[in-house]
Motif scaffolding. Structure first.
Motif, PDB file in Angstrom:
ATOM      1  N   PHE A   1      45.839  39.836  27.860  1.00 35.57           N
ATOM      2  CA  PHE A   1      44.736  40.624  27.685  1.00 35.57           C
ATOM      3  C   PHE A   1      43.495  40.135  28.337  1.00 35.57           C
ATOM      4  O   PHE A   1      42.827  40.705  29.146  1.00 35.57           O
ATOM      5  N   ILE A   2      43.264  38.890  28.311  1.00 35.76           N
ATOM      6  CA  ILE A   2      42.055  38.348  28.732  1.00 35.76           C
ATOM      7  C   ILE A   2      42.034  38.379  30.402  1.00 35.76           C
ATOM      8  O   ILE A   2      41.024  38.755  30.872  1.00 35.76           O
ATOM      9  N   ASP A   3      43.230  38.016  31.184  1.00 33.52           N
ATOM     10  CA  ASP A   3      43.142  38.371  32.551  1.00 33.52           C
ATOM     11  C   ASP A   3      43.360  39.483  33.054  1.00 33.52           C
ATOM     12  O   ASP A   3      43.126  39.777  34.294  1.00 33.52           O
ATOM     13  N   GLU A   4      43.965  40.468  32.141  1.00 33.29           N
ATOM     14  CA  GLU A   4      44.550  41.853  32.793  1.00 33.29           C
ATOM     15  C   GLU A   4      43.196  42.707  32.312  1.00 33.29           C
ATOM     16  O   GLU A   4      42.945  43.890  33.160  1.00 33.29           O
ATOM     17  N   VAL A   5      42.306  42.501  31.563  1.00 32.05           N
ATOM     18  CA  VAL A   5      41.722  43.745  31.014  1.00 32.05           C
ATOM     19  C   VAL A   5      40.214  43.249  31.003  1.00 32.05           C
ATOM     20  O   VAL A   5      39.092  44.023  31.276  1.00 32.05           O
ATOM     21  N   VAL A   6      39.757  42.078  30.586  1.00 35.19           N
ATOM     22  CA  VAL A   6      38.465  41.385  30.461  1.00 35.19           C
ATOM     23  C   VAL A   6      37.936  40.870  31.876  1.00 35.19           C
ATOM     24  O   VAL A   6      38.719  40.646  32.855  1.00 35.19           O
ATOM     25  N   LEU A   7      36.543  41.634  32.182  1.00 33.15           N
ATOM     26  CA  LEU A   7      35.969  41.299  33.252  1.00 33.15           C
ATOM     27  C   LEU A   7      36.060  39.659  33.379  1.00 33.15           C
ATOM     28  O   LEU A   7      35.782  38.813  32.655  1.00 33.15           O
ATOM     29  N   PRO A   8      36.441  39.164  34.862  1.00 31.25           N
ATOM     30  CA  PRO A   8      36.750  37.750  35.326  1.00 31.25           C
ATOM     31  C   PRO A   8      35.393  36.905  34.565  1.00 31.25           C
ATOM     32  O   PRO A   8      35.497  35.956  34.087  1.00 31.25           O
ATOM     33  N   GLU A   9      34.143  37.554  34.782  1.00 33.03           N
ATOM     34  CA  GLU A   9      32.921  36.822  34.573  1.00 33.03           C
ATOM     35  C   GLU A   9      32.741  36.608  33.054  1.00 33.03           C
ATOM     36  O   GLU A   9      31.858  35.937  32.872  1.00 33.03           O
ATOM     37  N   ASP A  10      33.446  37.344  32.286  1.00 37.71           N
ATOM     38  CA  ASP A  10      33.140  37.543  30.950  1.00 37.71           C
ATOM     39  C   ASP A  10      34.444  36.616  30.187  1.00 37.71           C
ATOM     40  O   ASP A  10      34.220  36.443  28.962  1.00 37.71           O
TER      41      ASP A  10
END
Length: 536
Positions: A202-211
């Motif tokens: 989820f973090i790598d695929e959906v969350v904006l990279p800077e966040d």
């Protein structure tokens, strides 16, 4: 009992999960003794299920004695709750023999519901015919109640989560997987619950990279057994959304985090609203700061005050950015050409923006009276301003605004060494050789009133070194000190008397220090304005 297991075992000693040894033939006295003293209930029946014998533990569990149970089917004695009858029928499937161990519930003799884990083992003769059954009965009431309560809480949780727009989850830290996540993931994250159950990143695929680091930091907090609350952005079909996630670690008795429960909310609209409010607040703050510049421009600066009164001070401190108090010091040219000196301290209704608007208006009206040839005294000036404010604030015959100001207005005639004073709920304080002389004003305010009384003009012959003070009630009403009480007028007069020997410039600094020391950490009660001067 009447429930049987159909699996054949040609052994004299039965091995079960809960019992290491049970008697295959209860006629063996030593083994019968063991069975009698086990904590598990033991029931010995014939091939038809009639009870032949039971141990003390079974009697204790059920509340029935062996004599009440022997020669009967268990179901004849132990009633089955109505809600469990269909489950028993399903397990029996028209037969008296059940193929697997089972959990059953009955009523004790006392009427209390209880649960048993029943494991039945058939006993065969030399011809491989079932002659008897041995049933091992373990009471599981406590475990079952916990299980049912947990199931009920899960159902309640799912029902509650279904009615809330937020996403709830339970994450297993050891197995690195979601045990539960509510279906609102589609609305909040744009993906179905299976996305999380299948352990997508989820973090790598959906969350904006800077966040992403924000969420990783939060997860690390949970791993270290600390709650976390983070806000981060995600991208769904090209749209940016704001998510607020809170996590709560669940630790075992060794303080090791086993699971994390959490709640995620879509705060995109809230963020937009917050940004709008922040922008509006900035605009308001900038407007107030500009209004402060305008208000300060209407007040005499320190140099202007010192030109008229070389030995003087003013302590002016608004409660907020803007003030309802104001002061004036002006040179006045009388009709006969004589030069007079006027000074004013006023307290308008309210403080902050409303007080400031009124103070600027009243300041302007007072200044107009200084050049009005029909005004011959401070009292005349207050009468004129009172009529003007009444006219301005009376929008109709039925609607009036009672706001206005309390004011002290002094005019000095240096040639005659006279002080002319008029006050609206205001007094003039003159300190002469450590003695106070008080000129009291009228108990009227400058504004709308049913009273038609005019203000009084007071004359006073001053002497050299007389010190004159005008002040609003902001200082005297300030809460503070050890007992958090009001400062009060008497204490202020005593303080001013105590610093009488100092010149007025130093007095101003001492007055400010006294106010700050008294106020301490307390909120300022009101606007403060004190004007002091010494006569030549």
């Amino acid at each position: 009992m009447i429930y049987y297991l159909g699996k054949k075992h040609q052994v004299s000693l039965i091995v079960s999960r809960r019992l290491k040894i049970i008697p295959s033939v209860l006629k063996d006295l030593e083994l019968a003794h063991i069975a009698t003293n086990l904590s598990n209930g033991i029931v010995y029946t014939d091939s038809n299920g009639l009870t032949l014998w039971c141990n003390k533990s079974f009697e204790k569990i059920t509340g029935y004695s062996m004599s009440e149970l022997c020669g009967k089917y268990s179901s004849e004695v132990l009633r089955i709750p109505h809600f469990f009858e269909k489950e028993v029928e399903r397990m029996l499937r028209g037969s008296h023999i059940i193929k697997e161990k089972m959990e059953v519930c009955h009523y004790r003799k006392s009427g209390e519901l209880f649960w048993l884990l029943v494991e039945s083992t058939p006993i065969y003769d030399e011809n491989n015919i079932v002659t008897n059954y041995i049933e091992v009965c373990t009471e599981i009431t406590r475990q079952k109640n916990i299980e049912l309560a947990h199931k009920k809480s899960e159902e309640n949780f799912e029902q509650i989560s279904a009615t809330i727009d937020d996403v709830f989850y339970l994450y297993n830290m050891f197995e690195q997987c979601y045990e539960y996540i509510s279906y609102r993931t589609i609305d909040v994250f744009g993906v179905a619950p299976d996305y999380f159950y299948n352990n997508h990143n989820f973090i790598d695929e959906v969350v904006l990279p800077e966040d992403s680091y924000i969420l990783r930091k939060g997860r690390l907090e949970a791993k270290n057994n600390r709650d976390f609350s983070v806000e981060y952005r995600i991208r769904i079909n090209g749209e940016i959304r704001w998510i607020h996630e809170r996590g709560f670690p669940i630790a075992d008795e060794n303080n090791e985090v086993r699971k994390v429960s959490g709640i995620c909310a879509d705060i995109t609209d809230e963020k937009k609203t917050r940004e709008t409010i922040n922008r509006q607040n900035r605009d308001i703050a900038e407007s107030i700061e500009y209004a402060k510049l305008i208000q300060e421009a209407t007040l005499p600066n320190k140099d202007d005050l010192n030109k008229l009164f070389p030995n003087s001070f003013v302590f002016y401190q608004p409660k907020e950015t803007l003030s309802g108090d104001f002061y004036l010091a002006e040179s006045i040219r009388a009709r006969n050409g004589k030069k007079l000196l006027g000074f004013v301290v006023a307290d308008c209704t309210g403080h902050g923006v409303p007080g400031a608007i009124l103070s600027i208006l009243c300041n302007s009206l007072i200044k107009q009276t200084l050049s009005n040839h029909e005004v011959h005294s401070p009292a005349d000036a207050l009468d004129v301003v009172k009529r003007q404010i009444t006219r301005l604030f009376r929008s109709s015959s039925s609607t009036t605004i009672n706001d206005g100001m309390d004011i002290g207005f002094c005019v000095i005639n240096p040639d005659e060494r006279k002080l002319h004073f008029s006050g609206a709920n205001f007094s003039c304080f003159i300190l002469r050789k450590s003695e106070w002389i008080v000129i009291k004003g009228d108990k009227l305010h400058v504004g709308y009133s049913d009273l038609t009384k005019s203000f009084t003009n007071n004359e006073f012959e001053y002497q050299s070194k007389d010190k004159i003070y005008l002040f609003t009630d902001g200082f005297t009403d300030q809460f503070g000190g050890e007992r958090n009480k009001k400062y009060m007028k008497r204490q202020l007069l005593d303080f001013l008397k105590g610093i009488e020997k100092y010149n007025l410039n130093i007095q101003g600094k001492l007055v400010q220090k006294e106010f700050e020391n008294w106020k301490g950490e307390q909120e300022q009660t009101d606007d403060v304005c004190i004007l002091g001067l010494e006569m030549d």
